[in-house]
Design a protein around this motif. Structure first.
Motif, mmCIF file in Angstrom:
data_model
loop_
_atom_site.group_PDB
_atom_site.id
_atom_site.type_symbol
_atom_site.label_atom_id
_atom_site.label_comp_id
_atom_site.label_asym_id
_atom_site.label_seq_id
_atom_site.Cartn_x
_atom_site.Cartn_y
_atom_site.Cartn_z
ATOM 1 N N ASP A 293 -16.298 5.372 38.125
ATOM 2 C CA ASP A 293 -17.410 5.643 38.289
ATOM 3 C C ASP A 293 -17.519 3.772 37.114
ATOM 4 O O ASP A 293 -18.956 2.494 37.424
ATOM 5 C CB ASP A 293 -17.923 6.015 37.207
ATOM 6 C CG ASP A 293 -18.634 7.108 37.933
ATOM 7 O OD1 ASP A 293 -18.513 7.003 39.021
ATOM 8 O OD2 ASP A 293 -18.824 8.268 37.414
ATOM 9 N N TYR A 294 -16.866 3.551 35.788
ATOM 10 C CA TYR A 294 -16.911 2.135 34.861
ATOM 11 C C TYR A 294 -16.704 1.206 36.455
ATOM 12 O O TYR A 294 -17.438 -0.650 35.763
ATOM 13 C CB TYR A 294 -15.638 1.950 34.553
ATOM 14 C CG TYR A 294 -15.537 0.814 33.530
ATOM 15 C CD1 TYR A 294 -16.507 0.703 32.249
ATOM 16 C CD2 TYR A 294 -14.519 0.613 33.948
ATOM 17 C CE1 TYR A 294 -16.008 -0.653 32.089
ATOM 18 C CE2 TYR A 294 -13.689 -1.067 33.342
ATOM 19 C CZ TYR A 294 -14.579 -1.824 32.325
ATOM 20 O OH TYR A 294 -14.171 -2.853 31.733
ATOM 21 N N GLU B 105 -13.961 8.189 25.801
ATOM 22 C CA GLU B 105 -14.475 8.023 26.069
ATOM 23 C C GLU B 105 -16.498 8.066 26.562
ATOM 24 O O GLU B 105 -16.618 7.994 27.582
ATOM 25 C CB GLU B 105 -13.866 10.197 26.380
ATOM 26 C CG GLU B 105 -14.567 11.178 28.033
ATOM 27 C CD GLU B 105 -14.417 12.469 27.802
ATOM 28 O OE1 GLU B 105 -15.181 12.318 28.781
ATOM 29 O OE2 GLU B 105 -12.917 12.363 27.715
ATOM 30 N N GLU B 106 -16.468 8.018 25.603
ATOM 31 C CA GLU B 106 -18.185 7.549 25.618
ATOM 32 C C GLU B 106 -18.369 6.860 25.504
ATOM 33 O O GLU B 106 -18.900 5.746 26.557
ATOM 34 C CB GLU B 106 -17.665 7.744 23.864
ATOM 35 C CG GLU B 106 -19.650 8.004 24.006
ATOM 36 C CD GLU B 106 -20.748 8.751 25.040
ATOM 37 O OE1 GLU B 106 -21.405 8.952 25.557
ATOM 38 O OE2 GLU B 106 -19.727 10.322 25.161
ATOM 39 N N MET B 107 -17.131 5.459 25.590
ATOM 40 C CA MET B 107 -17.578 4.152 25.599
ATOM 41 C C MET B 107 -17.382 4.057 27.375
ATOM 42 O O MET B 107 -18.314 3.337 27.196
ATOM 43 C CB MET B 107 -16.111 3.433 24.661
ATOM 44 C CG MET B 107 -16.142 3.366 23.456
ATOM 45 S SD MET B 107 -14.775 2.326 22.578
ATOM 46 C CE MET B 107 -15.243 0.849 22.854
ATOM 47 N N LEU B 108 -16.168 4.384 27.483
ATOM 48 C CA LEU B 108 -16.160 4.059 29.176
ATOM 49 C C LEU B 108 -17.259 4.784 30.042
ATOM 50 O O LEU B 108 -17.183 3.828 31.417
ATOM 51 C CB LEU B 108 -14.729 4.787 29.847
ATOM 52 C CG LEU B 108 -14.006 3.978 30.463
ATOM 53 C CD1 LEU B 108 -13.908 2.402 30.354
ATOM 54 C CD2 LEU B 108 -12.598 4.728 31.077
ATOM 55 N N LYS B 109 -18.158 6.272 29.207
ATOM 56 C CA LYS B 109 -18.819 6.607 30.247
ATOM 57 C C LYS B 109 -20.090 5.260 29.881
ATOM 58 O O LYS B 109 -20.925 5.540 31.478
ATOM 59 C CB LYS B 109 -18.693 7.521 30.004
ATOM 60 C CG LYS B 109 -18.126 9.482 30.055
ATOM 61 C CD LYS B 109 -18.744 10.209 29.384
ATOM 62 C CE LYS B 109 -17.426 11.932 29.958
ATOM 63 N NZ LYS B 109 -17.676 12.538 29.202
ATOM 64 N N ARG B 110 -20.180 4.614 29.253
ATOM 65 C CA ARG B 110 -21.767 3.856 28.714
ATOM 66 C C ARG B 110 -20.899 1.671 29.188
ATOM 67 O O ARG B 110 -21.319 1.511 28.992
ATOM 68 C CB ARG B 110 -21.955 3.651 27.541
ATOM 69 C CG ARG B 110 -22.431 5.671 26.760
ATOM 70 C CD ARG B 110 -22.247 5.106 25.080
ATOM 71 N NE ARG B 110 -22.417 6.345 24.454
ATOM 72 C CZ ARG B 110 -23.724 6.225 24.486
ATOM 73 N NH1 ARG B 110 -24.185 5.664 23.219
ATOM 74 N NH2 ARG B 110 -24.055 7.850 23.425
ATOM 75 N N ASN B 111 -19.501 2.364 30.439
ATOM 76 C CA ASN B 111 -19.639 1.137 30.457
ATOM 77 C C ASN B 111 -19.312 -0.195 29.525
ATOM 78 O O ASN B 111 -19.369 -1.116 30.131
ATOM 79 C CB ASN B 111 -20.669 0.327 31.521
ATOM 80 C CG ASN B 111 -21.155 1.256 32.622
ATOM 81 O OD1 ASN B 111 -19.896 2.060 33.475
ATOM 82 N ND2 ASN B 111 -21.688 2.129 32.963
ATOM 83 N N LYS C 148 -9.767 9.588 36.181
ATOM 84 C CA LYS C 148 -10.285 9.282 37.162
ATOM 85 C C LYS C 148 -12.153 8.633 37.591
ATOM 86 O O LYS C 148 -11.745 7.386 38.057
ATOM 87 C CB LYS C 148 -9.289 10.019 38.349
ATOM 88 C CG LYS C 148 -9.612 8.783 39.542
ATOM 89 C CD LYS C 148 -8.821 10.479 40.749
ATOM 90 C CE LYS C 148 -9.261 8.321 42.201
ATOM 91 N NZ LYS C 148 -7.971 9.248 43.384
ATOM 92 N N LYS C 149 -12.923 9.576 37.470
ATOM 93 C CA LYS C 149 -13.418 9.331 38.166
ATOM 94 C C LYS C 149 -14.802 8.341 37.221
ATOM 95 O O LYS C 149 -15.285 8.074 37.460
ATOM 96 C CB LYS C 149 -14.516 10.948 37.946
ATOM 97 C CG LYS C 149 -15.889 11.129 39.073
ATOM 98 C CD LYS C 149 -17.281 12.130 38.748
ATOM 99 C CE LYS C 149 -18.621 11.996 39.515
ATOM 100 N NZ LYS C 149 -19.480 10.879 38.474
#
Length: 308
Positions: free
Chosen positions: A270-271, A194-200, A265-266
């Motif tokens: 966003d990624y 989750e943190e990885m995807l939030k950070r792209n 999904k968000k």
């Protein structure tokens, strides 16, 4: 190459998948090659989300014998990975195992670091064994599937950065549960997805990491098959999560939180939007440059593949 369709969501088995994004003609192998890129094996990478459980997953899978036909040294090179293995070994020490079966140990560095402090019996099941220097664990070549049998006595199963590679996590945890008796431990590390995807980070989801396995799903799967959480620890704020579970038939199943569909999904979209904008910006800079010199793209792995 014939792809493996995965039309049901991997959490509750319902056919409720909604396509989110499709990356056309993506290279299958994440690593360096000795042939021209035109000869790369490629496939469409289509991501979908479950309307009910919110889990994001790849819809068509690469056959395992093709995807893992060779080792690409993931988890071997660099001080961060060595620090991960050392800290995870220390984490395992706390639970005093006497005999370990490690699933997907690849290079065996975790066993080497652990046995520096406590030399116990350690067996590694791995489809492409590539022991690193100083590793003397016992290797078995193969996959952890319904055909796998193991006669030695163990009290702990360990895996590191494996769970995100599993095509059917429900079956995987069920199979592990059958190998362990009441009171025995399952200890593992997996990326903080989750943190990885939030950070792209472009190494979060790919042909090898085919399910967005976040903490709610881990707790759901493990409780479903009779595992009670003993301890959880974060390794850095964007890298890995260490879990220690014990087999406990009294544990009650943990329900998934609501709103995972909207939440996941968000994060995913966003990624995607971030990289679409980034690519437009990079291409504009490349086309406008007046410097007659090579342009370099770093790093040479799935990161570069994703951007290209």
């Amino acid at each position: 190459m014939e792809l493996i369709p995965r039309t049901k969501n991997v959490v509750d088995g319902n056919e409720d998948l909604l396509t989110l994004h499709n990356l056309k003609n993506f290279p299958v192998f994440m690593g360096c090659i000795n042939h021209e890129s035109d000869n790369d094996l490629r496939a469409d990478m289509s991501w979908a989300i479950s309307r009910n459980t919110g889990v994001i997953q790849l819809q068509s899978l690469i056959p395992l014998n093709i995807l893992y036909q060779s080792e690409h040294d993931s988890g071997v090179i660099g001080n961060i990975w060595l620090q991960h293995h050392q800290e995870f070994a220390t984490f395992i020490q706390k639970f005093r195992p006497e005999s370990i079966l490690e699933i997907g140990g690849a290079h065996g560095i975790l066993s080497r670091e652990y046995r520096k402090e406590n030399y116990i019996d350690w067996t590694i099941l791995e489809p492409n064994p590539s022991p690193a220097e100083g590793v003397d664990a016992t290797f078995i070549k193969g996959f952890f599937d319904e055909k796998f049998t193991f006669d030695k006595n163990i009290d702990t199963i360990v895996h590191s950065h494996l769970f995100e590679h599993v095509y059917y996590p429900d079956k995987f945890i069920n199979h592990i549960s059958r190998f362990l008796s009441e009171g025995q431990n399952l200890i593992f590390s997996l990326p903080n997805m989750e943190e990885m995807l939030k950070r792209n980070y472009t190494n979060c989801l790919n042909f090898e990491h085919t399910v967005f396995v976040t903490e709610p799903y881990i707790e759901f799967f493990l409780s479903k098959y009779g595992f009670r959480l003993i301890e959880k620890k974060y390794f850095k704020d964007d890298h890995s999560i260490f879990y220690a579970y014990v087999k406990d038939k009294k544990i009650k199943k943990t329900d998934l939180p609501k709103m995972l569909y909207e939440h996941n999904k968000k994060i995913f979209l966003d990624y995607i939007h971030y990289h679409q904008k980034l690519i437009l910006d990079l291409n504009k800079k490349i086309s406008n440059t007046k410097i007659n010199q090579p342009i370099y793209l770093f790093g040479a792995h799935v990161f570069a593949q994703s951007l290209i």
